[in-house]
Each structure stands twice: as C-alpha cells, then as structure tokens.
Design an enzyme around this catalytic site. Structure first.
Site, PDB file in Angstrom:
ATOM      1  N   ASP A 102      24.631 -42.831  23.951  1.00  0.00           N
ATOM      2  CA  ASP A 102      23.595 -43.926  24.900  1.00  0.00           C
ATOM      3  C   ASP A 102      23.961 -43.570  26.570  1.00  0.00           C
ATOM      4  OD1 ASP A 102      26.424 -44.568  24.633  1.00  0.00           O
ATOM      5  OD2 ASP A 102      25.814 -46.440  25.442  1.00  0.00           O
ATOM      6  N   GLU A 145      28.109 -47.097  24.486  1.00  0.00           N
ATOM      7  CA  GLU A 145      29.387 -46.536  24.671  1.00  0.00           C
ATOM      8  C   GLU A 145      29.286 -47.601  26.201  1.00  0.00           C
ATOM      9  OE1 GLU A 145      32.553 -44.464  26.740  1.00  0.00           O
ATOM     10  OE2 GLU A 145      29.916 -44.680  27.709  1.00  0.00           O
TER      11      GLU A 145
HETATM   12 ZN   LIG Z   1      29.729 -41.559  29.295  1.00  0.00          ZN
END
Ligand SMILES: [Zn+2]
Length: 389
Positions: A81, A143
């Site tokens: 992401d 993340e």
């Molecule tokens: Zn990163």
C-alpha cells in the site's frame, strides 16, 4: 529470454495500480491490483504463491511467495500500500512513473513498490534451481494505516524463515531497531453549567489539568528510568498533540479530550505502559467527580530490536559497508520478529522522500540494492551450512 518485464516496466505497472490505505474511508483502496501483478511475476519465476485476504477486510490481501524449502531461509518483505497523495502538489501524475534528473518519480517509488521491482529483477537474473534454504517474498497489506496485514501474519504465524529483510527506504543503511508507537486519547466528562456558579456543573478542563500534570510526572519518570544510546533521542518520549474542550468562557466545560503519543524504547512493553497510565486515572476521577476514559487511536506498534550480532545484520553491514543504525519511524519489523525471524530494515530510496509530493527513488540506489539482495540470497539460501562456516 527474460521471463519478466524490465525493472522499469514492473515499477511502472506497480505504481499505476493504486493501492492507497488510509483510516479515512474516502481514500482507502484495495491492494488487489498490486498483489495480482506480483503473483503473476512470481509464479512465472517458479514461486508457489499464497494470497490471503485479511479476516476483517476481504478486499485487502497479503501474499506469501515461496521458492524452495527448509527450516532456515530468507524473507524479502515489503508493503503493497501507499499513503494518500496531495492533489495539485505533484509535478507529474503520481500514478505514472516518470524519470527526470536521474530519479524515478511516482507514488510508492521509494515507499515501497520500487523495492519489489528491484527484488524481482534481481531474482530473475539468479540461478535458483538449487536452493538449499527457502526464499520467500512477502507482500503485506495496510502497513501505512494499521499494519493489519503484518499483525494477522504474526497472529497466525504464517511465515517461517530464519532471517528477514524489509526493504523500507533507509538510503541503503541497515537498521536493527526502532521505538514503538502508541497513540492514545483521554476523555474527561464533567458537567456543563452556567459559569456564574461553579456548583452548577463540574469542570472537565480542571480535571484535565490534573491528568496532564500526572502524565508529565510519569513522563519524567520514564525519562529517568529508561535510556538507550542507540537512539538520537535516547529516552522514551510522550507528546501532547492536541486538546479540545468546552465552547464558551461563560459555560462550565463539560467535556475535554487530550490526544498524545508515547514512543517506547526496545525492551519496554506497550501493554504495561498503557496499564500504568490507566492506573493514574481513577484517583483523579474520584477527586474531581468526573468520568475519565482512556482509548487507543490506533493499534499500538511494538518497538523493534534485532541484536547487532545477528548474522543478517553482520551480512548487511558487510554488503553495504555501513554500520547498523536506528530510525525514528516504525515498521512491520516487530511483527516479523514475533514470528521468530531475525529481521532488519534496509532499502533503496530515502525516507525524506516518502509520504511527500514528488516522491522519487534515485536511480543510483538500484544497483547497490541489487547487490545486497544477491548477496543475502547467496548467503542464506544458496550456500549449505558447511560452506557458511
Ligand atoms: Zn513504507
């Protein structure tokens, strides 16, 4: 005939597939496109690919791609992401990779889709038919928002290997530790009323004053008690980030909220810190007649620490000719360590360009990163134990 597109073409395709993760629903997107690209390339290189939807977000996926088998081995890990982007502050389309002045511009170029392109390009140039230990490429979801992809993997113990590298942008410096992050909100509820008579209400702001002084005392204790010379800021920090309460000077403040973060050193436990803070509150409630609630704004990220003597740290220090260091940002490192791996953070590009308009990866980062990846695969997947000694 190479099985894969060129490095630049892979990076172009990864960046062209939007995969923003954000706690604001209007920004949040699936990472399916990126996962599918990685799966098709890794499959064509002979990796066995497992795609796992996140239990509470079926449109987000982790990918575990494995080549070879054994109880040792190496994980090369990254997140799929990106953060959102500032509309109008980019000089070029964030989703169209563009090369200018020896730099590759695009959203995720250094944080961290570019890393996957570099890994794939390196792996396809190597002769990997005779792996002694497994090589695992791990691609995680979310993340940047909640780290829920890595959290799920850690809970399920899904990834097994001896060593792991996370290719977050560290300008090719090996990183073996970072602090943890907790973000909390304290909410004091009193009783609003006309300011002319204090007995008509119960002032939440007054009670918050007590909360803040006690937290500041706690902060001082932490600073006295914990030190770690590996960090530039060598003590745990607590920052009061925002406060909201009340509405009018002539009204007793009925409600007040404080948000703060706490960054703990390796060896400190987020759970015990939370418990210690929670312990402070009941006596203030009793004294002031208010209700006080303590909540998490985001799930805690534990601190991260891999001993400097670990083989993977030593190997990366030798490959980069740089000493292992620490960083001020958090990563998925603690979750990989929870699965029993010795993990280090080392990747191309600079964290200064991450989360910024006109994010780029400098071209001169690519070749040295390929050397590191090649060196680690040779050392931890291709050599037998006898040769290592
Ligand atoms: Zn990163």
């Amino acid at each position: 005939m190479p099985a894969l597109p060129s490095l630049i073409s892979m990076m172009t395709q990864l960046i062209a597939s939007p995969s923003i993760s954000c706690s604001q629903a209007s920004w949040d997107q699936s990472n399916k496109g990126v996962i599918q690209l990685l799966e098709s390339w890794l499959t064509s290189l002979g990796f066995a690919c497992e795609i796992m939807p996140l239990p509470d977000q079926p449109n987000k996926f982790n990918l575990i791609a494995t080549l070879g088998s054994g109880d040792g081995g190496l994980v090369l890990s990254g997140h799929t992401d990106t953060v959102p982007y500032d509309e109008g502050r980019w000089q070029s389309d964030p989703f169209a990779l563009e090369e200018r002045d020896q730099k590759l511009y695009g959203l995720g170029s250094c944080d961290m889709k570019g890393f996957f392109a570099i890994v794939l390009d390196t792996v396809q140039q190597m002769q990997l038919s005779d792996l002694k230990q497994p090589l695992i490429i791990l691609a995680t979801a979310d993340e940047e928002s909640s780290m829920s992809g890595a959290r799920v993997l850690a809970e399920q113990g899904s990834v097994k290997a001896r060593y792991a590298l996370i290719g977050e942008p560290t300008s090719l410096t090996p990183i073996h530790a970072h602090k943890g992050i907790m973000m909390k909100r304290i909410q004091v509820t009193g009783q609003a009323g006309h300011s002319s008579n204090p007995a008509l209400g119960n002032n939440a702001m007054d009670a918050m004053h007590s909360v803040m002084s006690e937290l500041m005392t706690f902060r001082k204790q932490l600073k006295k008690q914990y030190r770690d010379a590996n960090f530039v800021i060598d003590y745990p920090t607590m920052n009061f980030g925002c406060i909201h309460g009340g509405d009018n000077p002539n009204r007793i403040c009925g409600r007040c909220e404080l948000e703060f973060d706490l960054r703990a050193l390796p060896g400190m436990s987020n759970q015990s810190l939370m418990a210690e803070i929670a312990q402070i509150l009941p006596s203030i409630e009793e004294r002031t007649g208010t209700t006080i609630q303590l909540n998490s704004l985001f799930p805690d990220v534990p601190s991260f620490y891999t001993p400097i003597e670990s083989d993977i740290i030593k190997a990366c220090e030798a490959l980069t000719k740089r000493q292992a260091s620490t960083v001020a940002f958090a990563t998925e490192g603690p979750f990989l360590n929870q699965m029993g791996m010795e993990t280090l953070i080392l990747g191309p590009g600079s964290i200064d360009q991450a989360h910024q308009p006109n994010e780029f990866m400098a071209l001169d980062q690519i070749q040295p990163m390929q050397q590191v990846i090649r060196g680690l695969i040779e050392r931890f997947c291709l050599q037998s134990h006898e040769q290592k000694k």
